[in-house]
Write an enzyme that holds these catalytic residues in place. Structure first.
Site, short mmCIF file in Angstrom:
data_model
loop_
_atom_site.label_atom_id
_atom_site.label_comp_id
_atom_site.label_asym_id
_atom_site.label_seq_id
_atom_site.Cartn_x
_atom_site.Cartn_y
_atom_site.Cartn_z
N SER A 159 0.83 -1.20 0.00
CA SER A 159 0.00 0.00 0.00
C SER A 159 0.87 1.26 0.00
O SER A 159 1.70 1.44 -0.89
CB SER A 159 -0.96 -0.05 1.18
OG SER A 159 -1.93 0.98 1.11
N ASP A 254 -9.92 -3.03 -5.70
CA ASP A 254 -9.06 -2.10 -4.97
C ASP A 254 -9.10 -0.77 -5.70
O ASP A 254 -8.88 -0.71 -6.91
CB ASP A 254 -7.63 -2.65 -4.95
CG ASP A 254 -6.65 -1.79 -4.15
OD1 ASP A 254 -7.02 -0.67 -3.74
OD2 ASP A 254 -5.52 -2.25 -3.94
N HIS A 284 -8.15 -4.55 -1.53
CA HIS A 284 -6.94 -3.94 -0.99
C HIS A 284 -6.58 -4.58 0.36
O HIS A 284 -7.41 -4.66 1.27
CB HIS A 284 -7.14 -2.44 -0.80
CG HIS A 284 -5.88 -1.72 -0.44
ND1 HIS A 284 -4.93 -1.38 -1.38
CD2 HIS A 284 -5.40 -1.27 0.75
CE1 HIS A 284 -3.93 -0.76 -0.78
NE2 HIS A 284 -4.18 -0.69 0.51
#
Length: 311
Positions: A159, A254, A284
């Site tokens: 991320s 995501d 995600h």
């Protein structure tokens, strides 16, 4: 949309936390308490030795805490992965990544150096990049002391941490830093503009939404960022030639999916070797979740890519 999520992941949706970074300090505290509960339930780390260090900051910046994981029983100089946790640039810490970093070290057979970079909004860009630069420089300079092979250094993260790794790879290329053998970009947060189809479409997806991405960038860059540097948002880079090989994972549901796929394709067109994985039925952060076969496959692919260059 929920019915299209992988069934094994769908079964654990109700147990996942609701991510809301509108009040970063409050959310950090909630995550810290949740992390303590998870760690207590999981028990002590297995298969690694852990060494906490503090490395010098760059250009008069504060020192940077790092945590080094080494597979038990290993000897000699090992390849090393400099790792950055996720959290939208506003939350996350070394402790929350303990188990995933231990798994990386044991499954890949490498050192993992996890970096406690400073968080926004208290410490906006370039604080996180400065800390990342300091950690990478220290690993290269002190490789003999920590048992790392300076010819086998990779950077990576998940991320925001993956976005930081991508930005670090760009900065490293442009400023003559140590040679990197791989950049591992797991669901990377790359583009502050947040205008792709996935970013605008996925407004209620698990763990991360387009709205949260907007907030994360606002905290990281400030309310009026002006011209955004590619060292802050790697998708802004115009020239991707000469970057280290990349492993890129993108998840179907995501908000970051499209910027991840676009960056991977741009790397390929720039002549950078890229291993790209798009995982259907995922969202995600789901690559780290236990108990789902698709997540196990995602982690196995990442471990394999790292093992090929670090072992």
């Amino acid at each position: 949309m929920d019915h299209r999520i992988d069934p094994q992941l769908r079964a654990i949706l109700s147990a996942l936390p609701q991510v809301d970074i509108s009040d970063p300090a409050a959310f950090r505290e909630a995550q810290r308490l949740r992390g303590l509960q998870v760690a207590a339930a999981a028990g002590p780390l297995q298969g690694v030795t852990v060494d906490d260090r503090v490395v010098p900051g760059v250009s008069g910046q504060p020192d940077v805490p790092v945590r080094i994981y080494r597979p038990e029983g290993s000897s000699g100089m090992l390849g090393v992965l400099v790792w950055f946790h996720g959290g939208g640039y506003v939350f996350g810490d070394i402790a929350s990544s303990d188990r995933s970093c231990a798994d990386l070290a044991t499954k890949v057979g490498c050192l993992v150096v996890s970096v406690e970079y400073r968080l926004a909004p208290e410490h906006p860009y370039p604080a996180a990049l400065d800390d990342a630069r300091a950690a990478l420089a220290w690993v290269a300079e002190e490789s003999a002391d920590i048992g790392a092979d300076p010819a086998r250094i990779a950077v990576g993260g998940v991320s925001a941490g993956a976005g930081l790794a991508a930005a670090l790879a760009l900065y490293n290329r442009d400023h003559g830093g140590p040679e990197l053998v791989l950049q591992v970009l797991d669901n990377p947060m790359l583009d502050d503009r947040v205008v792709t189809q996935s970013a605008t479409e996925f407004t209620d997806t698990p763990l991360w939404t387009g709205q949260q991405a907007v907030l994360g960038w606002r905290f990281y860059l400030g309310e009026t960022p002006g011209e955004v540097s590619p060292y802050a948002a790697a998708a802004r880079a115009e020239d991707l030639r000469g970057l280290p090989a990349a492993y890129v994972a993108a998840n179907e549901f995501d908000p970051l999916r499209d910027e991840d796929l676009d960056y991977a394709v741009r790397l390929i067109r720039a002549g950078v070797p890229v291993e790209l994985h798009h995982l259907p039925g995922t969202f995600h952060g789901s690559n780290a979740l236990p108990g789902a076969e698709v997540a196990e496959r995602a982690r196995g692919a990442m471990y394999g890519a790292l093992a090929r260059v670090l072992r």
